[in-house]
Structures are given as C-alpha cells and as structure tokens.
Design a protein around this motif. Sequence first.
Motif, mmCIF file in Angstrom:
data_model
loop_
_atom_site.group_PDB
_atom_site.id
_atom_site.type_symbol
_atom_site.label_atom_id
_atom_site.label_comp_id
_atom_site.label_asym_id
_atom_site.label_seq_id
_atom_site.Cartn_x
_atom_site.Cartn_y
_atom_site.Cartn_z
ATOM 1 N N VAL A 246 0.837 -1.201 0.000
ATOM 2 C CA VAL A 246 0.000 0.000 0.000
ATOM 3 C C VAL A 246 0.870 1.248 0.000
ATOM 4 O O VAL A 246 0.679 2.181 -0.776
ATOM 5 C CB VAL A 246 -0.922 -0.014 1.231
ATOM 6 C CG1 VAL A 246 -1.674 1.295 1.362
ATOM 7 C CG2 VAL A 246 -1.873 -1.203 1.173
ATOM 8 N N MET A 249 2.784 2.257 -3.292
ATOM 9 C CA MET A 249 2.004 3.059 -4.252
ATOM 10 C C MET A 249 2.006 4.534 -3.824
ATOM 11 O O MET A 249 2.173 5.423 -4.658
ATOM 12 C CB MET A 249 0.552 2.569 -4.322
ATOM 13 C CG MET A 249 0.372 1.245 -4.988
ATOM 14 S SD MET A 249 0.668 1.306 -6.786
ATOM 15 C CE MET A 249 0.609 -0.460 -7.153
ATOM 16 N N ASP A 250 1.792 4.751 -2.535
ATOM 17 C CA ASP A 250 1.805 6.134 -2.033
ATOM 18 C C ASP A 250 3.148 6.802 -2.306
ATOM 19 O O ASP A 250 3.206 7.966 -2.716
ATOM 20 C CB ASP A 250 1.542 6.145 -0.512
ATOM 21 C CG ASP A 250 0.121 5.747 -0.155
ATOM 22 O OD1 ASP A 250 -0.706 5.578 -1.078
ATOM 23 O OD2 ASP A 250 -0.172 5.602 1.049
ATOM 24 N N VAL B 143 -8.122 4.445 -22.430
ATOM 25 C CA VAL B 143 -9.368 4.124 -21.735
ATOM 26 C C VAL B 143 -9.926 5.323 -20.985
ATOM 27 O O VAL B 143 -10.984 5.241 -20.372
ATOM 28 C CB VAL B 143 -9.196 2.953 -20.740
ATOM 29 C CG1 VAL B 143 -8.774 1.699 -21.493
ATOM 30 C CG2 VAL B 143 -8.213 3.276 -19.648
ATOM 31 N N ASP B 144 -9.224 6.437 -21.015
ATOM 32 C CA ASP B 144 -9.672 7.571 -20.215
ATOM 33 C C ASP B 144 -10.346 8.634 -21.059
ATOM 34 O O ASP B 144 -9.914 8.943 -22.163
ATOM 35 C CB ASP B 144 -8.479 8.198 -19.480
ATOM 36 C CG ASP B 144 -7.895 7.238 -18.474
ATOM 37 O OD1 ASP B 144 -8.684 6.591 -17.770
ATOM 38 O OD2 ASP B 144 -6.665 7.107 -18.427
ATOM 39 N N MET B 191 -9.217 12.005 -6.695
ATOM 40 C CA MET B 191 -8.378 10.831 -6.431
ATOM 41 C C MET B 191 -8.866 9.588 -7.182
ATOM 42 O O MET B 191 -8.083 8.669 -7.427
ATOM 43 C CB MET B 191 -8.319 10.564 -4.922
ATOM 44 C CG MET B 191 -7.287 9.568 -4.462
ATOM 45 S SD MET B 191 -5.567 9.914 -4.950
ATOM 46 C CE MET B 191 -5.129 11.182 -3.767
ATOM 47 N N THR B 193 -9.299 9.362 -10.159
ATOM 48 C CA THR B 193 -8.552 9.259 -11.419
ATOM 49 C C THR B 193 -7.112 8.795 -11.200
ATOM 50 O O THR B 193 -6.392 8.546 -12.161
ATOM 51 C CB THR B 193 -8.509 10.614 -12.165
ATOM 52 O OG1 THR B 193 -7.755 11.542 -11.374
ATOM 53 C CG2 THR B 193 -9.910 11.187 -12.353
ATOM 54 N N LYS B 194 -6.708 8.667 -9.944
ATOM 55 C CA LYS B 194 -5.335 8.251 -9.632
ATOM 56 C C LYS B 194 -5.239 6.758 -9.343
ATOM 57 O O LYS B 194 -4.157 6.239 -9.048
ATOM 58 C CB LYS B 194 -4.798 9.018 -8.413
ATOM 59 C CG LYS B 194 -4.931 10.530 -8.499
ATOM 60 C CD LYS B 194 -4.122 11.109 -9.626
ATOM 61 C CE LYS B 194 -4.206 12.626 -9.623
ATOM 62 N NZ LYS B 194 -3.809 13.175 -10.921
ATOM 63 N N THR B 196 -6.744 2.761 -10.637
ATOM 64 C CA THR B 196 -7.457 2.054 -11.689
ATOM 65 C C THR B 196 -8.722 1.439 -11.083
ATOM 66 O O THR B 196 -8.761 1.123 -9.893
ATOM 67 C CB THR B 196 -6.566 0.974 -12.342
ATOM 68 O OG1 THR B 196 -7.197 0.513 -13.531
ATOM 69 C CG2 THR B 196 -6.328 -0.222 -11.430
ATOM 70 N N ALA B 240 -3.239 9.667 -0.754
ATOM 71 C CA ALA B 240 -2.324 9.088 -1.738
ATOM 72 C C ALA B 240 -2.985 7.792 -2.214
ATOM 73 O O ALA B 240 -3.756 7.168 -1.476
ATOM 74 C CB ALA B 240 -0.957 8.832 -1.126
ATOM 75 N N PRO B 241 -2.708 7.390 -3.464
ATOM 76 C CA PRO B 241 -3.584 6.386 -4.082
ATOM 77 C C PRO B 241 -3.578 4.998 -3.440
ATOM 78 O O PRO B 241 -4.629 4.340 -3.415
ATOM 79 C CB PRO B 241 -3.089 6.328 -5.529
ATOM 80 C CG PRO B 241 -1.743 6.953 -5.534
ATOM 81 C CD PRO B 241 -1.710 7.920 -4.408
ATOM 82 N N GLY B 242 -2.432 4.536 -2.931
ATOM 83 C CA GLY B 242 -2.402 3.219 -2.290
ATOM 84 C C GLY B 242 -3.318 3.171 -1.083
ATOM 85 O O GLY B 242 -4.188 2.300 -0.964
ATOM 86 N N ARG B 245 -7.213 3.611 -1.913
ATOM 87 C CA ARG B 245 -7.928 2.403 -2.356
ATOM 88 C C ARG B 245 -8.400 1.570 -1.168
ATOM 89 O O ARG B 245 -9.507 1.037 -1.168
ATOM 90 C CB ARG B 245 -7.014 1.508 -3.188
ATOM 91 C CG ARG B 245 -6.779 1.968 -4.586
ATOM 92 C CD ARG B 245 -5.861 0.993 -5.275
ATOM 93 N NE ARG B 245 -6.528 -0.265 -5.530
ATOM 94 C CZ ARG B 245 -5.952 -1.459 -5.486
ATOM 95 N NH1 ARG B 245 -4.670 -1.569 -5.171
ATOM 96 N NH2 ARG B 245 -6.630 -2.547 -5.747
#
Lengths: 269, 269, 269
Positions: A246, A249-250, B143-144, B191, B193-194, B196, B240-242, B245
């Motif tokens: 996790v 990715m950050d 794909v976006d 977020m 969009t950051k 998948t 942050a993306p990790g 999610r």
Amino acid sequence: MSSTNLDKVTKILSEVRNKVPLVHCITNYVTINDCANILLAYGASPAMCEAYDEVFDFVKLSSALYINLGTLNKEQEQAMILASTSAKIHNVPVILDPVACAASVKKIQVINRISQVGKIDVIKGNIGEIKSLAGQSANVRGVDSIDSGEGALESCIALSKKCSCVVAATGKKDFISDGRKSAIIENGTEMFTKITGSGCMLGALCGAACGASEDKFSAVVSAILSMNIAGEEAVKAANAPGSFRVKLMDCIYQLNEEKLKEGAKITWK
Amino acid sequence: MSSTNLDKVTKILSEVRNKVPLVHCITNYVTINDCANILLAYGASPAMCEAYDEVFDFVKLSSALYINLGTLNKEQEQAMILASTSAKIHNVPVILDPVACAASVKKIQVINRISQVGKIDVIKGNIGEIKSLAGQSANVRGVDSIDSGEGALESCIALSKKCSCVVAATGKKDFISDGRKSAIIENGTEMFTKITGSGCMLGALCGAACGASEDKFSAVVSAILSMNIAGEEAVKAANAPGSFRVKLMDCIYQLNEEKLKEGAKITWK
Amino acid sequence: MSSTNLDKVTKILSEVRNKVPLVHCITNYVTINDCANILLAYGASPAMCEAYDEVFDFVKLSSALYINLGTLNKEQEQAMILASTSAKIHNVPVILDPVACAASVKKIQVINRISQVGKIDVIKGNIGEIKSLAGQSANVRGVDSIDSGEGALESCIALSKKCSCVVAATGKKDFISDGRKSAIIENGTEMFTKITGSGCMLGALCGAACGASEDKFSAVVSAILSMNIAGEEAVKAANAPGSFRVKLMDCIYQLNEEKLKEGAKITWK
C-alpha cells in the motif's frame, strides 16, 4: 560527468508527469492490477489491452508497449506477437519482461518470435533471466532468481550487444547497460522479494519512462531508481508485506526529483 | 419533490443490504478483484463467472448481470453475448460498461450484438464513452475520457432514448438520465482518477443497486452517489492512491443512508 | 495426545519457512494476486503458471499443485487436467478447491476428470461444496455456502473415504478429516466473509503446508489454523474489509508457532 548522468535520469520523472505516456501492457493476471495502479501513481496512463482483435490498433495510440511473459495463454501469445509488429510499424518502444524464461522453452520461442517479427528496445528481467538469455548458466527457482550478482553486468553487456537493446538485470543490485555505457544501482529493499509483482511493476515503469524519453538507457535507470527509492521510503513506514504494498504506491505517487537525487546510489561504468 | 427523489435514492443502500443481490460480473482482469471486494463491502454478493459453459445457468441464479468490456478476449466475448441472452430470457437486469468503446470497433460490434440478442438496462460509461455511443464527437485517450462535461447530459438523454435504457456518464460531474428524468451529481474526488478501477467498481455497484430495486434510474443514482460519498470520506483519511484504495473499501462498508443524505449534491432535471 | 497433535500442526509453519515450497497454482483471476502474495507472506514461493504448453513441466519443479475451479475458462480447464497428470507422474501433492461446484455441472465433470487421469490429495471447500461432493444436500448461493455446520464432519469423513484423501470443509467452524482422524477448528473471524478470496488464499496455504510436510492431515489443519489466527489478529487491528485485507497479509507474515499454540481452539476426534 556522473552528475550530468544523474540529472538526465532524475529529470525523466518530471517528463513522465508532463507527458503522461500511454503505456500499453500485455501482462500476467497475477499483477495486472498492480501494474495499472503503479503507472497511474507514477504519472503515466495504463492501457491493459490484450484482445487479439484490438492490440494492433491500440499499440498505434500508445507511447510504449510493455510485454510481460508471466502468464502466457494462447490468446496472449498471439496478441503479444501481433502487438510487437504494430510497435515496429508505428515506432513504439517495446519493453520485454522475460518472466521465468529460464524455466520454459515456450517462453524462449515467444521471445524469438517477437524479436523476429517485431522489435525489442529494452529487456528487463531478474539476474537469473538475463544470465539465461545471455547464454550463461543461472541459478533460478520457479519465477525467482536466486542468483548472486556476480557476472550480471557482463551478461547485461553481452545481451545488450547481441540484441541491440538496453538490458537491465535486477536483484540485490541492479545492472543496466546499453552495450557501451552501464550503471549499477544499489538502492532498494529486501521487502520487494516478500510481495509479488515488484518486477512486473518495475517493467511497467520502464515502459512509462521509455514512453516519455528518447534516451532509453537513462529512462530505464530512472524507472529502476524510482522504484527503489520509493521502496526504501515505503519500508521505513511499513515493515510487513501487506502494508508495504500500500505504502509503495503512495511513495511512488509522492516521489520527486529531489528524493531521487538525494537517495541515488549509482555507479556509472 | 427532490426530497422524495433523494429518499428513494438513499433507501436503495438499505435494500442492497437487506436483499444481498447476487451480481454476476463478466469483467476485465485488471480490476476483477476490486469489483468483487467492493460488492461485498457494499452488502451484495459477487459471482465472477465467465466460463462459456457456465454463464447461461449462472445468470439464471443472479439478481443482475454486469458486463464490462475492458479486456475482451475471445472466450469472454462469447460468454458476454451468451450471458446477455440468458438475462433476457430470465429477466435479469443488465448493466453495460462500454470501456474504451470510442477507441475500438470491436467493442462497438460486441455492444451491438448484446443489444440485438440480449438486452441492456443500464449503460454506465465515462463521458467520452457515452458521447461516442450517442454519436457525438468525444475527447478520449486510451481508456480515459479527457472530455469536459459539456453536452454530456444531452448525450445521456439521447442515448437513453435510442436504447430505451438508463444511461450514466461519469466524470468530474456525473450525469444520469432515463430519457425523461435526469440527475447531475457533483460529489466525488479527483483521487478516483489516480487509481485504476473506479469506473469498474462503480459499474459493479450499479449492478448491485439494480439487483435490489426495480427503479433502475434511482438505483444508478444511488450507486454513483454511494461511490462518490465514500470517495470523499476516503480521501479525507488518505490522500495518496495506495492508502486511498484501501480506505475506499472501508468507507463503502461503513456507508449509511444518513451519510448519503447529508453529503448529496444532486440536481434533478 | 492432543498436545502432540498440536505440536505436529504448529511445527509445519516452521517447515514451510525452512523449505520454501514452490506452490504451483492454477487459480481464478479474481484472487490470483492475493494467493501469490499470501504464499510469499507465509514463507512459500508462488508459481502462477497456467499456460497449457507450460504446466506439465512446471509441475515437475513444484512442491505442490493447487487447483482452484473458480474461473474455469477452456485453456485453464485443459491446463488443470494436464497439470494433474504431471502431478501423478511426478508425485506432487494436489490440493483441489472445488469453488461453486454445487452450482455447476461443468465443475463436477472437471473434478471427475482430474481424479480419473491425475490425483487429488486434499479437497478443501466450504461446507456447501463439501456436502454437495459428499452427495448430501447443501445450502448454497452462488459461490457462497450459507450452510450451517451440521453434518459437515460426517460429510468430510464420507468424502475422505470415498476419494482417499484429506477433506476440509470451512465455515464458521472448520472440519478436517482423513477418514480416520478428524479435527474441528473454532478460530477465525466473520470478517473473512466480507472480503473475496479468503477461501482461495486458504487453499494456497494448504498447498504450501502439504508441500512442506508429508503429513497431509496435519498440514491442512496447520494451514487453516494459521489463516484463522492471522485473521483474528488482523480484525483486532482493522475492523473494515479494506484495511483487514492489508493487515491479514501482515499478520500471516508475522505469524509464529507460539501464536498458533496459544490461540488454537481445536477439538480432535
């Protein structure tokens, strides 16, 4: 000299974020999600298209093509070969990840076919895979290399000359060569071996970097350095594999040129 | 009037949790895990069955069928078409996610076939995809969608009338229409969009909502609102993306009608 | 007596970490990443190879073969059957996970074929699946068993005798039998039902344990106990499904024999 090299390398991170390269990935199902997510975190745009009927046209739109041989089902195999021909026609850089090639005749056949009808700009594998492709004996176990780095740089240089492409061999140390100049990176963390997909994610990042910069050698060094520095940061915050993934990715998302410059342990050859 | 609308919409969350709809998903391998997990977190039950020999019978047992065109390999293509015929025969609502349809002739062919031999109750795509299906020019990249929302509602209404189904176009704002009534939702977070899979997960949630309620328009509005409110909560805790999610799953799980009501920024048309 | 049993069981965790068994998995795409990651966290080495052209040779190198019938596309089906013949020839233990077998004739056909031309050492399913295979009526819904544990042990024993293998039926309580001796485990957490892949990950761990120990009965008990104790620890730290999944990997990684011994709630029969 080496400061100039490092500048070139770190600058590519910003180029990725400015250009947002579209990275077409044909990759294994184990880590396909990780590859897409890390591309987004890095600043690139993923396109995980693998349908035989679609890849030819999709490669045309892409900034780079990443081919990972992990799960090689029949439709993927055909799609990879077709996509590589499209990459040749449309001048799209191809990054090949020869996962487990030392353990499978089939994979060698597919690599040969790709190189025959398509093209390969970068080969990025673990040390065992690269040694094996370079025709040296390698110490592998399933998909994992348990090889020491000894002789790895020589294998990179040899394979690079043989295939006229950039070659990277990853392990405790990472070795990169374009046949003339080389680099050894000593960043990273042991924790990469406790999660699946470190290598695949790195391959995807190489695709993004090569999609953003003409200088493939610096691009590959930049992608590997980015992954390693992010890994070093992540493991400081999370010393067990679930949390580490996790955090990784950050940290890729939060990476910047300064962190790369300060952290880099690169020897240029 | 609009309060009644909102009541209908928020109530569907509880209906999902009471009925635990079985959502049959035929979806891409990039985010298949995310789709299954978010369905569980939402209160539904996922069935990720895509074997050609099994889908016809499995649809019969399901509350809804979610078809996502992301990775369209040959067996999936056949399975999608067969599953849609089963849905027609067994009166199971079908949610179609036309991923990247603007970039692929093949995908348009599959959509046409599904609509010809099966049925479509909901089309949920990004603004670029919906505009493209509605016959308008769209601004897409891989794909976006990089399209602004201008004209999106008109596209939804037009496509909705053309296909006699509910249509949702997602982006910075989300547009939903059943051809007569429409809604615009202004919740959510950048977020999305950051990472998948935001769109795929949302499509799966639309399946769950339509599996729990006959009122497809309100169901789709409810699913989109749920995703957006959970996203707003998640990004507050994890920027942050990790981490985002992970938190997103937690927030979907912890969602309730009150949070939906308090947070909702919906314009009814 | 039961203390000796528990010793045998807990010791297998260390055996996994010492031997690092290579676990060849042919498994569904929903949770393939989770299976690979949990194997690494447990101390084993994953090989997620499913290409028809590769499985026969890959099984030869493996310590165990885990076959999960979740997504059963045509190439997977052929690969599973071929891999099981290789396992028979090369004496590699086979762990079968009959996902959703109660809802699909096709899956029963594949199980019969595997047992005919290959071999099965362990069947690990949820209670509904095991009852169904044992010829008893089961209460299932899609891929989930909603069956109480009543009669589950009897089903395990009966199926175990019929197939001459170890059988495990998981649910609120877990039942394991080799036809002569049995165990009931009352550890675990309800949170396992809020994420996808608990069962698949457990199947992979059974593969690792059977790859490290000749004593298949104790190995399966050990894998189930490990998963359950880790789950109990994880839910204490993270009571929502997104965070729980992350923490579960951490807790598997941080597991040791002492934790297993202290936490174990096993009844031996």
